[in-house]
Design an enzyme around this catalytic site. Sequence first.
Site, PDB file in Angstrom:
ATOM      1  N   CYS A  77       0.850  -1.186   0.000  1.00  0.00           N
ATOM      2  CA  CYS A  77       0.000   0.000   0.000  1.00  0.00           C
ATOM      3  C   CYS A  77       0.890   1.241   0.000  1.00  0.00           C
ATOM      4  CB  CYS A  77      -0.947   0.096   1.174  1.00  0.00           C
ATOM      5  SG  CYS A  77      -2.126  -1.245   1.263  1.00  0.00           S
TER       6      CYS A  77
ATOM      7  N   ARG B  76       3.811  -0.592  -4.803  1.00  0.00           N
ATOM      8  CA  ARG B  76       3.493  -1.047  -3.447  1.00  0.00           C
ATOM      9  C   ARG B  76       2.144  -1.749  -3.371  1.00  0.00           C
ATOM     10  NH1 ARG B  76       6.938   1.564   0.190  1.00  0.00           N
ATOM     11  NH2 ARG B  76       5.603   0.942   1.900  1.00  0.00           N
TER      12      ARG B  76
ATOM     13  N   TRP C 176      -2.804  -2.708  -1.661  1.00  0.00           N
ATOM     14  CA  TRP C 176      -2.511  -4.138  -1.772  1.00  0.00           C
ATOM     15  C   TRP C 176      -3.377  -4.779  -0.708  1.00  0.00           C
ATOM     16  CZ3 TRP C 176      -0.757  -8.280   1.095  1.00  0.00           C
ATOM     17  CH2 TRP C 176      -0.284  -9.390   0.381  1.00  0.00           C
TER      18      TRP C 176
ATOM     19  N   ASN D 162      -1.745   1.961   5.496  1.00  0.00           N
ATOM     20  CA  ASN D 162      -0.858   0.907   5.034  1.00  0.00           C
ATOM     21  C   ASN D 162      -0.528   0.045   6.237  1.00  0.00           C
ATOM     22  OD1 ASN D 162       1.287  -0.644   4.098  1.00  0.00           O
ATOM     23  ND2 ASN D 162       2.760   1.033   4.220  1.00  0.00           N
ATOM     24  N   GLY D 163      -0.826  -1.252   6.174  1.00  0.00           N
ATOM     25  CA  GLY D 163      -0.513  -2.130   7.296  1.00  0.00           C
ATOM     26  C   GLY D 163      -1.721  -2.946   7.701  1.00  0.00           C
TER      27      GLY D 163
ATOM     28  N   GLU E 155      17.438 -17.897  -7.733  1.00  0.00           N
ATOM     29  CA  GLU E 155      17.020 -16.542  -8.112  1.00  0.00           C
ATOM     30  C   GLU E 155      16.388 -16.546  -9.508  1.00  0.00           C
ATOM     31  OE1 GLU E 155      16.376 -13.952  -6.723  1.00  0.00           O
ATOM     32  OE2 GLU E 155      16.475 -12.363  -8.194  1.00  0.00           O
TER      33      GLU E 155
ATOM     34  N   LYS F 298      12.597 -15.360 -10.304  1.00  0.00           N
ATOM     35  CA  LYS F 298      12.300 -14.303 -11.285  1.00  0.00           C
ATOM     36  C   LYS F 298      11.240 -14.790 -12.262  1.00  0.00           C
ATOM     37  CE  LYS F 298      13.387 -11.380  -9.947  1.00  0.00           C
ATOM     38  NZ  LYS F 298      14.149 -11.276  -8.721  1.00  0.00           N
TER      39      LYS F 298
ATOM     40  N   GLU G  52       7.686 -15.381 -10.583  1.00  0.00           N
ATOM     41  CA  GLU G  52       6.951 -14.217 -10.091  1.00  0.00           C
ATOM     42  C   GLU G  52       6.414 -13.332 -11.204  1.00  0.00           C
ATOM     43  OE1 GLU G  52       9.188 -11.781  -7.294  1.00  0.00           O
ATOM     44  OE2 GLU G  52      10.970 -11.853  -8.528  1.00  0.00           O
TER      45      GLU G  52
ATOM     46  N   HIS H 277      16.403 -36.600  -6.970  1.00  0.00           N
ATOM     47  CA  HIS H 277      15.655 -37.062  -5.798  1.00  0.00           C
ATOM     48  C   HIS H 277      14.235 -36.484  -5.797  1.00  0.00           C
ATOM     49  CE1 HIS H 277      19.224 -38.947  -4.290  1.00  0.00           C
ATOM     50  NE2 HIS H 277      19.899 -37.814  -4.476  1.00  0.00           N
TER      51      HIS H 277
ATOM     52  N   LYS I  46       5.996  -4.794  -3.712  1.00  0.00           N
ATOM     53  CA  LYS I  46       7.443  -4.710  -3.564  1.00  0.00           C
ATOM     54  C   LYS I  46       7.877  -4.653  -2.102  1.00  0.00           C
ATOM     55  CE  LYS I  46      11.492  -2.883  -5.628  1.00  0.00           C
ATOM     56  NZ  LYS I  46      11.902  -4.228  -6.045  1.00  0.00           N
TER      57      LYS I  46
HETATM   58  C1  G6P Z   1       9.017  -8.826  -1.965  1.00  0.00           C
HETATM   59  C2  G6P Z   1       9.511  -8.370  -3.312  1.00  0.00           C
HETATM   60  C3  G6P Z   1      10.834  -9.031  -3.643  1.00  0.00           C
HETATM   61  C4  G6P Z   1      11.838  -8.801  -2.532  1.00  0.00           C
HETATM   62  C5  G6P Z   1      11.291  -9.213  -1.161  1.00  0.00           C
HETATM   63  C6  G6P Z   1      12.175  -8.730  -0.024  1.00  0.00           C
HETATM   64  O1  G6P Z   1       8.663 -10.166  -2.019  1.00  0.00           O
HETATM   65  O2  G6P Z   1       8.566  -8.676  -4.302  1.00  0.00           O
HETATM   66  O3  G6P Z   1      11.340  -8.494  -4.834  1.00  0.00           O
HETATM   67  O4  G6P Z   1      13.001  -9.517  -2.787  1.00  0.00           O
HETATM   68  O5  G6P Z   1      10.007  -8.624  -0.960  1.00  0.00           O
HETATM   69  O6  G6P Z   1      12.166  -7.327  -0.013  1.00  0.00           O
HETATM   70  P1  G6P Z   1      13.275  -6.439   0.657  1.00  0.00           P
HETATM   71  O7  G6P Z   1      12.830  -5.030   0.437  1.00  0.00           O
HETATM   72  O8  G6P Z   1      13.300  -6.827   2.115  1.00  0.00           O
HETATM   73  O9  G6P Z   1      14.556  -6.754  -0.010  1.00  0.00           O
END
Ligand code: G6P
Length: 613
Positions: free
Chosen positions: A2, A27, A77, A103-104, A486, A490, A493, A509, A608
């Site tokens: 948010c 956000r 969000w 937000n929260g 990673e 990527k 997501e 396994h 994010k």
């Molecule tokens: C969310 C984002 C990711 C990020 C993660 C941790 O899931 O979508 O891209 O890696 O949070 O966020 P931070 O700000 O703690 O690195």
Amino acid sequence: MCGIVGYVGKERCVEVLMQGLGHLEYRGYDSAGLALHEGSGIESIREVGRLENLGRTVAARNGHLSRLRAGIGHTRWATHGRPSQENAHPQVGGEGSVAVVHNGIIENFAELKEELLERGVRFGSETDTEVMAHLLAERIEGNPGEPLREALSGVLGRLEGSFAVAAVSAAEPGVVVAARHQSPLVVGLGNGENFLASAVQALLGETREFLVVENGEVVEVTDASVRIFTQDGEPVEREPFEVDWDAEAVELGIYEDFMMKEIHEQPEALRATLSGRLDAGGGVDLSEMGLDLSGIDRIVVVACGTALHAGLLGKGLIERLARVPVEVAVASEYRYSDPIGDENTLVVAISQSGETTDTLAAVGTARAFGGKVLAVTNTRGSLITREADAVLLTQAGPEICVASTKAFAAQVAVLDLLALNLARVKGTIGEDELLSLGRDLRRAPEKVAATLALLEGKIGDAVELFEDARCSLFLGRGPAFPAALEGALKLKEISYIPSEGYAAGEMKHGPIALVDEQCPVVAILGEGTLREKTLSNVEETAARGANVIAIAREDDPAAERVGRVVLSVPDAPEILRPLVWTVPLQLLAHDVATDRGLDVDKPRNLAKSVTVE
Ligand code: G6P
């Protein structure tokens, strides 16, 4: 999670709020809304879906809104209540005379709601936020003449959970108030106008001068003043801080999306992150930390998502060079664990945003055993910088795309520096070798730039292999394993293709059962002895019909043999290889998702900055 924006000042409130929300849309993007002081009332407008929907509604209101001078905005969000117009913010109380954006999460909202229902208050949404709007309206009605900021403080005393909140009341035209408890909030300072936002990115086009609002504080903003108070109403003096990020950093420029822009900004992110910390001879200087690492005998990395993968890469290097054991813990698990450690344990908390709730809580958990906390974050002034004993800032600039790319590269670079520094302090590596590794690390921007150049226009064949993909496997060994994790994150997501990162040797396994023509295998072949082992594992998948995409050094004959498609990367010093391998993985995820017509910057259901548990 948010985004909140607030503005008081000139006849441009709607323009500032909409622009600010545009920069905060990462956000959350379920719905958006505005609450504006208009004459002696409050005008609230809300729309489901992307901000552009709200923009259209605002534009249809024929201009008079554009001259308003004060208000608040929100991009959501969803936590409580599905995305809908009723559940969008602002939430209003007192027949629309009070509006709140939040937000929260308010954890005790169910009890508060019951209490309000008993008093005959009618609810129009399923949100936790609405209780706040009604409580605030009741308080204002019951205490005529009480300043809005005091009314808000009174209401906050009843709330449990984490939140940043902004509010307006018809009883106080030209005033916006806000408060913070765990979720981020900054004030932007202007001339004849002042601003509020969840993050500085929202306001870079307006100001570079900011004030942080700390936990438990309430702020009152007018066109001419910004006053911060403790929850008990005591005024607080706060020094402003300058932000050196450019307004262009939050614009697309020549790129079609932020993900591609940020992938291409990695050389610069690396250069800026290494600058001043690594001299031409390869010497590392992390004295800015002000931490004595000589007694450290154990490290715990806490992080979430992409930052966790950076931590796994850091673990490999720190253990190899400095011979200090490193545990990498998922923050949301660690926070509820009974952690092992003592004052000789260094807790490294990695977070791009510096505000991820689980990572912050994990830091709190580590405090229990008296460990030293080092924050690695991209956000100056973020909560984590204030909770840590020491901070190493990554200098990636603002990252807008939800899927992290350049922040990851910068986190890896900081952990590389930390590994070299610790190895020197511990005396585990000779000076010459350390300097040589440092000189290798200095080449990170150049090598990542060369990788980008080499892969330009080369991803198409690999994307084709994903056209009918049901799922996908990413394989690697040693440092290529975190890179594979990673790469899988990527892809899943942003393209929504189920993807797993696996240690190549462990694949037989379980995951090998997934393998067929519709399960492409992305294999990071790596170098040295592990390369041979990885090749054997990849052959095993190819023998079962997998379409293999091999990430390998240029002119690697074995890659041509096992890979239907080879994504070549330049030869690079060992310390730089994970950074180099990640580039094709990022580009692949991007191109597969855009090929499917998806919005890579705002993948569904994600946000994010995850400021709720
Ligand atoms: C969310 C984002 C990711 C990020 C993660 C941790 O899931 O979508 O891209 O890696 O949070 O966020 P931070 O700000 O703690 O690195």
